[in-house]
Design an enzyme around this catalytic site. Structure first.
Site, PDB file in Angstrom:
ATOM      1  CG  HIS A  24      15.475 -13.322  -1.371  1.00 46.41           C
ATOM      2  ND1 HIS A  24      14.635 -12.504  -2.093  1.00 46.41           N
ATOM      3  CD2 HIS A  24      16.717 -12.752  -1.448  1.00 46.41           C
ATOM      4  CE1 HIS A  24      15.337 -11.495  -2.594  1.00 46.41           C
ATOM      5  NE2 HIS A  24      16.599 -11.612  -2.201  1.00 46.41           N
ATOM      6  CD  GLU A  25      19.869 -13.907   0.568  1.00 44.12           C
ATOM      7  OE1 GLU A  25      20.771 -13.942  -0.280  1.00 44.12           O
ATOM      8  OE2 GLU A  25      19.237 -12.864   0.838  1.00 44.12           O
ATOM      9  CG  HIS A  28      20.251 -13.894  -4.724  1.00 47.17           C
ATOM     10  ND1 HIS A  28      19.809 -13.255  -5.859  1.00 47.17           N
ATOM     11  CD2 HIS A  28      19.736 -13.194  -3.675  1.00 47.17           C
ATOM     12  CE1 HIS A  28      19.057 -12.227  -5.522  1.00 47.17           C
ATOM     13  NE2 HIS A  28      18.982 -12.160  -4.204  1.00 47.17           N
TER      14      HIS A  28
END
Length: 448
Positions: A24-25, A28
């Site tokens: 998920h990170e 980003h």
């Protein structure tokens, strides 16, 4: 061994969650760096740092509590005018008047200002075009969705779905009374109908009473609907088609609901029904699905989870109320990470082939990632959906100004939404605490 397997299942879920957060990170991080934003930290977990290493301008690390993660981007919000206004008013720049929420806004602005090198700093998030900011914030949830699709692909196309085939794996020699605990036949036990009809392991059932069947469930339903009635079973054996006469014996069995649980009558006793029994077991095989079924299943699950998410406060209330009423929880309701860990432990400790347990874990982890995808798209700060909503609102203001030939608007100052963010965070913490307590005291179980 069962306890050890349960612990291993819980640990695997924790590791799987950490991997999901890391991806998920990364979702980003990659576009942020691609678009030139300075990223100070990439961290998995919260709390004390267990390990970190600086590569270039970014510190990568792992923290003690693997229940989340973050990247720190420069200029998540526009710079505050606190330096100028503080100097003009004579107030100290670190404080804000107006009470608790005003102080929160000021603190958020101060923390944001620390990420800016100067007023002319271009490598900041808020200066990016709207579409780039949306891409960065969408990157995290999309990574969870892609990970879920990969997990479903491994499950459906790699392992396959365990399916009962129409091939007979074994034929019982006799009919043992249902109230008996023994498993071996005795001379007084009647011969099983399938054995009396001459059925053999390896026979492929193609029809029951001249009605073609394609699944073992169809054959079983027709046999169960014919207690003590003469029917015919058509099978294929060694290339030949044989029709065998069979009279299912009548037995009493519990009535089950859609979830496989016994139905209880008004008198409090389990209800039973009279069905036919032949005395055969089906052969089970893993049927692999085409690769395109994985994204199809993922998006079906997205719709199902979205239906739960928008009712989250009500669903959490219903789950929490079972702590008082003692009622059974809705198995399709929300779970905390504690609940997901328990289910993973149950899957690992189940009395089933290893491949079945692996498939169960993959499906559970995929479901967790679907939940992360949907949950993070809620348009409220501090969730990713909140940042997307702020960026889109600024884009709408810019288009409006351009259409009506007005000066370009200033960047939207999301720090003004800190009070709302605070309320959302408190609500999330409260709902999480209720779910964790409920998952400990009245957990959802896969096996009743």
């Amino acid at each position: 061994m069962e306890a050890l397997a349960f612990v291993i299942g819980v640990v695997l879920m924790v590791v799987g969650l950490a991997v999901s957060i890391a991806l998920h990170e990364l979702g980003h991080l990659w576009p942020a760096k691609k678009f030139g934003v300075r990223v100070g930290q990439y961290m998995i977990g919260f709390g004390p740092t267990l390990w970190s290493r600086r590569i270039g301008e970014t510190e990568y690390g792992v923290k003690a509590i693997p229940l989340g993660g973050y990247i720190s981007m420069a200029g998540m919000y526009p710079p505050s005018p606190k330096q100028v206004s503080a100097a003009a008013s004579g107030h100290r720049s670190g404080k804000a008047g107006g009470g608790f929420f005003a102080t929160m806004v000021q603190d958020a602005r101060a923390a944001n200002d620390e990420t800016l090198l100067s007023e002319d700093d271009d490598r900041v998030f808020y200066r990016l075009p709207v579409w780039k900011r949306v891409v960065i914030m969408l990157g995290g949830p999309v990574m969870n969705l892609l990970f879920a699709i990969v997990l479903f692909a491994i499950l459906l196309s790699g392992i396959g779905i365990q399916t009962a085939t129409t091939t007979v794996s074994s034929v019982s020699e006799c009919v043992i009374p249902s109230e008996s605990a023994r498993t071996e036949c005795e001379p007084t036990d009647p011969q099983a109908p399938a054995a009396a009809a001459g059925m053999q392991p390896g026979d492929v059932i193609v029809a029951v009473d001249d009605e073609p069947i394609s699944t073992f469930a169809e054959a079983a339903a027709l046999i169960q609907a014919s207690p003590e009635q003469a029917i015919s079973i058509t099978v294929e054996r060694d290339g030949e088609t044989l029709t065998l006469p069979l009279t299912p014996v009548a037995v009493e069995q519990p009535v089950l609901d859609a979830r496989g649980q016994p139905v209880v009558g008004e008198d409090g006793e389990p209800q039973t029904e009279r069905v036919g029994l032949a005395g055969i077991r089906q052969e089970v095989d893993y049927l692999r699905e085409p690769v395109w079924v994985a994204p199809q299943m993922a998006f079906e699950r997205v719709g199902a989870v979205a239906g739960i998410i928008w009712q989250m406060p009500v669903k959490v209330w219903e789950a929490g109320s079972t702590l008082i009423t003692g009622e059974e929880r809705d198995p399709n309701g929300p779970l905390s990470i504690v609940g997901a860990g328990r289910l993973s432990g149950e899957v690992a400790a189940a009395d089933a082939p290893v491949l079945n347990r692996v498939a169960g874990f993959l499906e559970l982890l995929a479901a967790v990632n679907i939940a992360l995808f949907v949950f993070n798209l809620i348009p409220l700060l501090p969730l990713d959906g909140g940042h997307i909503a702020v960026a889109l609102w600024e884009g709408i203001k810019r288009v409006w100004a351009k259409v009506f030939h007005r000066p370009p608007p200033k960047p939207v100052d999301a720090t003004k939404l800190v009070p709302v963010t605070f309320i959302v965070v408190v609500a999330l913490i409260a709902m999480g605490a209720v779910l964790i307590l409920t998952d400990i005291v009245n957990p959802v179980s896969l096996f009743g």
